[in-house]
Motif scaffolding. Structure first.
Motif, PDB file in Angstrom:
ATOM      1  N   PHE A   1       0.860  -1.147  -0.068  1.00  0.00           N
ATOM      2  CA  PHE A   1       0.040  -0.023   0.054  1.00  0.00           C
ATOM      3  C   PHE A   1       0.934   1.074   0.113  1.00  0.00           C
ATOM      4  N   VAL A   2       1.838   1.078   1.020  1.00  0.00           N
ATOM      5  CA  VAL A   2       2.705   2.381   1.027  1.00  0.00           C
ATOM      6  C   VAL A   2       3.665   2.380  -0.410  1.00  0.00           C
TER       7      VAL A   2
ATOM      8  N   ALA B   1       1.319   4.124  -2.829  1.00  0.00           N
ATOM      9  CA  ALA B   1       0.987   5.616  -2.563  1.00  0.00           C
ATOM     10  C   ALA B   1       2.409   6.779  -2.634  1.00  0.00           C
ATOM     11  N   ILE B   2       3.288   5.968  -2.438  1.00  0.00           N
ATOM     12  CA  ILE B   2       4.566   7.136  -2.319  1.00  0.00           C
ATOM     13  C   ILE B   2       5.103   7.169  -3.885  1.00  0.00           C
ATOM     14  N   PRO B   3       5.192   8.271  -4.136  1.00  0.00           N
ATOM     15  CA  PRO B   3       5.865   8.924  -5.373  1.00  0.00           C
ATOM     16  C   PRO B   3       7.358   8.288  -5.483  1.00  0.00           C
TER      17      PRO B   3
ATOM     18  N   PHE C   1      10.071   8.797  -6.799  1.00  0.00           N
ATOM     19  CA  PHE C   1      11.335   9.826  -6.442  1.00  0.00           C
ATOM     20  C   PHE C   1      11.543  10.261  -5.067  1.00  0.00           C
ATOM     21  N   ALA C   2      10.212  10.253  -4.364  1.00  0.00           N
ATOM     22  CA  ALA C   2      10.450  10.371  -2.917  1.00  0.00           C
ATOM     23  C   ALA C   2      10.746   9.413  -2.196  1.00  0.00           C
TER      24      ALA C   2
ATOM     25  N   VAL D   1      14.941   9.259  -2.798  1.00  0.00           N
ATOM     26  CA  VAL D   1      15.502  10.171  -1.922  1.00  0.00           C
ATOM     27  C   VAL D   1      15.428   9.706  -0.539  1.00  0.00           C
ATOM     28  N   ALA D   2      14.270   9.097  -0.179  1.00  0.00           N
ATOM     29  CA  ALA D   2      14.363   8.514   1.141  1.00  0.00           C
ATOM     30  C   ALA D   2      15.303   7.484   1.464  1.00  0.00           C
TER      31      ALA D   2
ATOM     32  N   VAL E   1      18.265   6.919  -0.294  1.00  0.00           N
ATOM     33  CA  VAL E   1      19.345   7.691  -0.242  1.00  0.00           C
ATOM     34  C   VAL E   1      19.950   8.127   0.916  1.00  0.00           C
ATOM     35  N   LEU E   2      18.802   9.052   1.504  1.00  0.00           N
ATOM     36  CA  LEU E   2      19.079   9.209   3.150  1.00  0.00           C
ATOM     37  C   LEU E   2      19.343   8.224   4.114  1.00  0.00           C
TER      38      LEU E   2
ATOM     39  N   ARG F   1       0.313  -7.627  -4.952  1.00  0.00           N
ATOM     40  CA  ARG F   1      -1.156  -7.761  -4.988  1.00  0.00           C
ATOM     41  C   ARG F   1      -2.095  -8.645  -5.821  1.00  0.00           C
TER      42      ARG F   1
ATOM     43  N   GLY G   1       8.152   5.482 -17.862  1.00  0.00           N
ATOM     44  CA  GLY G   1       7.822   6.756 -17.090  1.00  0.00           C
ATOM     45  C   GLY G   1       8.596   7.017 -15.812  1.00  0.00           C
TER      46      GLY G   1
ATOM     47  N   LEU H   1      12.368   9.820 -13.760  1.00  0.00           N
ATOM     48  CA  LEU H   1      12.443  10.312 -12.028  1.00  0.00           C
ATOM     49  C   LEU H   1      13.487   9.499 -11.549  1.00  0.00           C
TER      50      LEU H   1
ATOM     51  N   VAL I   1      16.820  11.502  -9.743  1.00  0.00           N
ATOM     52  CA  VAL I   1      17.388  11.350  -8.411  1.00  0.00           C
ATOM     53  C   VAL I   1      18.898  10.755  -7.990  1.00  0.00           C
TER      54      VAL I   1
END
Lengths: 291, 339
Positions: free
Chosen positions: B162-163, B166-168, B170-171, B174-175, B177-178, B223, B277, B281, B285
Motif C-alpha cells: 500500500f505504501v 502511494a509514495i511517488p 522519486f520520494a 530520496v528516502a 539515499v537518506l 497484490r 515513465g 524520475l 534522483v
C-alpha cells in the motif's frame, strides 16, 4: 450491485437507517472514513494556515537549518523560513491542483463515457479509438511533452493532469453504461420516447455515480503523484511557489545534515495520496450500496 | 507466423470449400495489435513533430540570434526547409529520423543520435535490473502472503504494498539515499559508474536505483499474485489435493503456483512498460546519465531537437514493449489469443 439488493420493508428499517446513517457509514466504510478524516485534516490545516501560523511562508522566521523545535515544529529551511508553514502552503497548491484536475477529468471523462456508452455505433468507436490512442502513451511522457510547449502555470498543470486522467475515466464510465443500456429501465425509457440527454441524466447518471466516486478518488491520488513528479523535475509548480515536489528537490542538497527537509514533504505526499487511495478503496470494496 | 497462416488456410478449404481462407484467431489478434502499434507510432511521430511547431518562436530565431539580418534569416529558413508546406516538412523530418538522423543539439552542437546512443544502455540496464528486483520480491511475497492469509506476514506485506503504491518513486528514492547515507556512510549512494569503466562499482551504484524503481512495480505484482493465489485456493483441484493427503505446502507448490502465475504474468508485462515513465524520475534522483535525465535537461534548456528525439525514443520503447507483451500473452494464457 443494485439488482440483487433485497428491499427492506420492516417498519423499523427506514427510521433506523435515517437516524444512524452517519454511524452506519463509519461502521461499514471504515477505510473510506479514515481516508476522508485524513484528507479533511490535511485540507483544513493547509487552507487555514494563514489563520493559525505565526509566520508567513516567505518570511525569515529563524536561523537557517534549525532542527525541529517547539517554536518551529518542522524546523526551518535553507533561508530560515518556517518549514511547517511552507509545507502547508505547498499543500494548498498540491492538493488544489490534484482536486481540480480530478474534477475536470470527472466532468469531461464522464460526459464522453456516457455519450459513447449510450449512443454506441460510430460515435462510440471513434471516441474509444481516440481514448485508446491517448492511453497508449506513458502519462508522464504526455505531461512532459505538454510542458515543453507551454509554461507550466498552475492552470496548465490542471489541464495536463486532467487530459491524462480523462481516458481512464471515460473507459470505466462507458463500460458501466454499456451494461446499463441493456437493462429494462433504460429500455423502457427509450421505448416511451424519452430523449437521450434525459435518459443520461435521470437514469444513467445516478447509477454511475458510485463508480465515479471511486474513479475520482483514484484520479486525485494519481494526480498528486504526477504533479509532484513534474515539480520535482523542475517542470511543474515553479520555485517561488512551494509545492511538495519542488520542496523535495530543493531539500536534496542538504538532506544528510537536515533530514527533516526531504522527509516533511515526502511524508505529506504519502499521507495525501494514501488518504485518496483509502477513499477509493473504501468506496469500491464490497457490494453494499452507499449509506 | 507465416507458417501458421498457410497451415490454417491449407486445412480450411476441405471443410468450407466456398469460403475464403480465414486466418486463425491468434494471427488476427497479432495483426490487430501490430496495426495498433503502427497507428500509435504514427501519432507519436506527429506529436514529436508538432512540438517544434507549437513552440513559441521558430528555430530560425534560435539559430540566427537576435541581431541577424533578413538575408541570413531567409537563407536559414530555406536551409532548414521551413518555407515548404508542413506535410512536406513532416515527410522530410520523418525520413531523416527513420534513417537515424535526429538533428543536432542547439545547446552543445553534438549530434542527437550520439547523445541518445551514449545514454540508452544505462537506461536499459536500470530497466532490466528494476524489473528483476520487482519480480524477485513481488511474486514470492504475494504467494507467501496468500499462504499466510490474515497472519502477521500477510499484514506486513499488504501494508508495504500500500505504501509502495502511494509514495511517488522519486520520494522513495530520496528516502533510500537518506537512509543509506546515515546507516552505511561508506555506501556510494549517488553517482553513477559506467559498466565499461568498473563493473563492480557499476553494479554497486545500481542497487539503490533498482530497489527504488522495483518497489512500486513489485507492489502491484505482489497484490495481483496474492489475489490470484487466493482465487486458485478456492478451486476444486486444490481441495482434491488436500483431500488426498497433500499438505498445504505440497498443494501450493505442485498445483497452486503455476495456475496463479498466468494472470500475474500479464500484469508483469504491462508493468514493464510502466518503467519507461518512472525511470525518468529515478535517473534524476540518482544522477544516472540515461534517456530520462537527458529528456528533462533538454526540456529545461529548450533544446528542442533533443527533447523531440527523447520523447520519440521513450514513446517508441513503450509501444514496442507493449507489443512484445501482446505477443507473449497468448503463449502464457492460450485463452487470450482465442478471443
Amino acid at each position: 450491485m443494485t439488482h440483487a439488493a433485497p428491499v427492506r420493508v420492516g417498519p423499523e428499517a427506514v427510521p433506523n437507517r435515517q437516524r444512524h446513517w452517519f454511524a452506519a457509514f463509519l461502521r461499514t466504510r471504515r477505510e473510506a472514513s479514515a481516508g476522508i478524516l485524513l484528507l479533511v485534516t490535511l485540507v483544513v490545516l493547509s487552507m487555514t494556515v494563514h489563520l493559525w501560523a505565526d509566520y508567513t511562508p516567505s518570511e525569515v522566521a529563524g536561523a537557517p537549518f534549525s532542527p525541529p523545535s517547539a517554536q518551529h515544529l518542522l524546523g526551518t529551511d535553507d533561508l530560515g523560513r518556517d518549514y511547517l508553514v511552507r509545507l502547508m502552503t505547498a499543500g494548498q497548491t498540491s492538493l488544489g491542483i490534484a482536486f481540480f484536475a480530478a474534477a475536470l477529468a470527472l466532468l469531461v471523462g464522464s460526459a464522453i463515457g456516457i455519450a459513447a456508452g449510450l449512443r454506441g455505433g460510430w460515435l462510440d468507436s471513434w471516441l474509444m479509438a481516440g481514448i485508446d490512442l491517448v492511453l497508449s502513451f506513458p502519462s508522464l511522457l504526455l505531461a512532459l511533452s505538454a510542458v515543453t510547449v507551454f509554461n507550466p502555470t498552475k492552470t496548465i498543470l490542471v489541464l495536463v493532469l486532467a487530459l491524462i486522467a480523462v481516458p481512464q475515466f471515460a473507459r470505466v464510465v462507458r463500460a458501466k453504461c454499456l451494461e446499463l443500456r441493456e437493462r429494462e429501465f433504460v429500455l423502457s425509457a427509450r421505448v416511451s420516447g424519452v430523449p437521450d440527454p434525459v435518459i443520461a441524466v435521470k437514469h444513467l447518471l445516478p447509477n454511475v455515480l458510485p463508480l465515479m466516486t471511486v474513479q475520482f478518488a483514484n484520479t486525485a491520488a494519481i494526480a498528486i503523484l504526477i504533479e509532484s513528479s513534474l515539480s520535482y523535475l523542475g517542470l511543474g509548480v515553479q520555485p517561488p511557489d512551494p509545492s511538495w515536489g519542488n520542496m523535495i528537490y530543493a531539500a536534496q542538497s542538504y538532506m544528510i545534515e537536515c533530514p527533516w527537509l526531504p522527509l516533511g514533504p515526502a511524508g505529506a505526499l504519502l499521507l495525501a495520496s494514501f488518504a485518496w487511495g483509502l477513499i477509493g478503496e473504501g468506496f469500491s470494496g464490497g457490494s453494499r450500496s452507499l449509506i | 507466423m507465416s507458417q501458421s497462416v498457410t497451415g490454417a488456410s491449407g486445412a480450411q478449404p476441405r471443410q468450407r470449400a466456398l469460403r475464403l481462407p480465414v486466418p486463425p484467431p491468434l494471427v488476427g489478434f497479432i495483426i490487430r495489435r501490430a496495426l495498433r502499434g503502427v497507428i500509435v507510432l504514427f501519432a507519436l511521430s506527429l506529436l514529436a513533430f508538432g512540438l517544434v511547431h507549437l513552440l513559441p518562436g521558430s528555430p530560425v530565431d534560435t539559430l540566427a540570434g537576435p541581431y541577424s539580418d533578413a538575408a541570413t534569416r531567409a537563407r536559414l529558413t530555406t536551409d532548414l526547409g521551413l518555407d515548404k508546406p508542413l506535410p512536406v516538412q513532416y515527410v522530410t523530418w520523418l525520413a531523416n529520423t527513420l534513417s537515424g538522423d535526429f538533428g543536432t543539439s542547439v545547446f552543445n552542437g553534438l549530434p542527437v543520435r550520439e547523445l541518445i546512443g551514449d545514454r540508452l544502455p544505462n537506461t536499459l540496464q536500470l530497466a532490466v535490473f528494476a524489473t528483476l528486483t520487482s519480480i524477485a520480491w513481488g511474486i514470492p511475497a504475494g504467494a507467501l502472503s496468500a499462504m499466510k492469509r490474515g497472519r502477521l506476514f500477510d499484514a506486513t506485506a499488504r501494508a508495504t504494498t500500500f505504501v509502495g503504491l502511494a509514495i511517488p518513486v522519486f520520494a522513495f528514492g530520496v528516502a533510500l539515499v537518506l537512509l543509506f547515507s546515515i546507516a552505511f556512510p561508506s555506501w556510494p549512494t549517488l553517482g553513477f559508474v559506467p559498466f565499461s569503466q568498473d563493473p563492480a562499482q557499476n553494479l554497486q551504484s545500481m542497487v539503490l536505483p533498482s530497489i527504488a524503481l522495483g518497489l512500486p512495480l513489485g507492489s502491484t505484482l505482489c497484490r495481483f499474485m496474492r489475489s490470484s493465489m487466493l482465487e486458485v485456493y478456492e478451486q476444486d483441484f486444490i481441495r482434491t489435493a488436500l483431500a488426498t493427503g497433500s499438505t498445504h505446502l505440497q498443494a501450493t507448490m505442485r498445483h497452486g503456483l503455476r495456475n496463479a502465475a498466468a494472470p500475474v504474468a500479464t500484469v508483469a508485462g504491462l508493468q514493464m512498460a510502466g518503467i519507461v515513465g518512472n525511470s525518468i524520475l529515478i535517473e534524476n534522483v540518482f544522477a544516472i546519465p540515461g534517456i530520462g535525465q537527458l529528456t528533462v535537461t533538454a526540456i529545461t534548456q529548450h533544446d528542442v531537437a533533443v527533447a523531440q528525439a527523447c520523447i520519440l525514443v521513450l514513446g517508441a520503447t513503450y509501444v514496442v514493449l507493449n507489443f512484445a507483451v501482446d505477443l507473449l500473452l497468448p503463449l502464457i494464457d492460450p485463452q487470450i489469443g482465442a478471443k
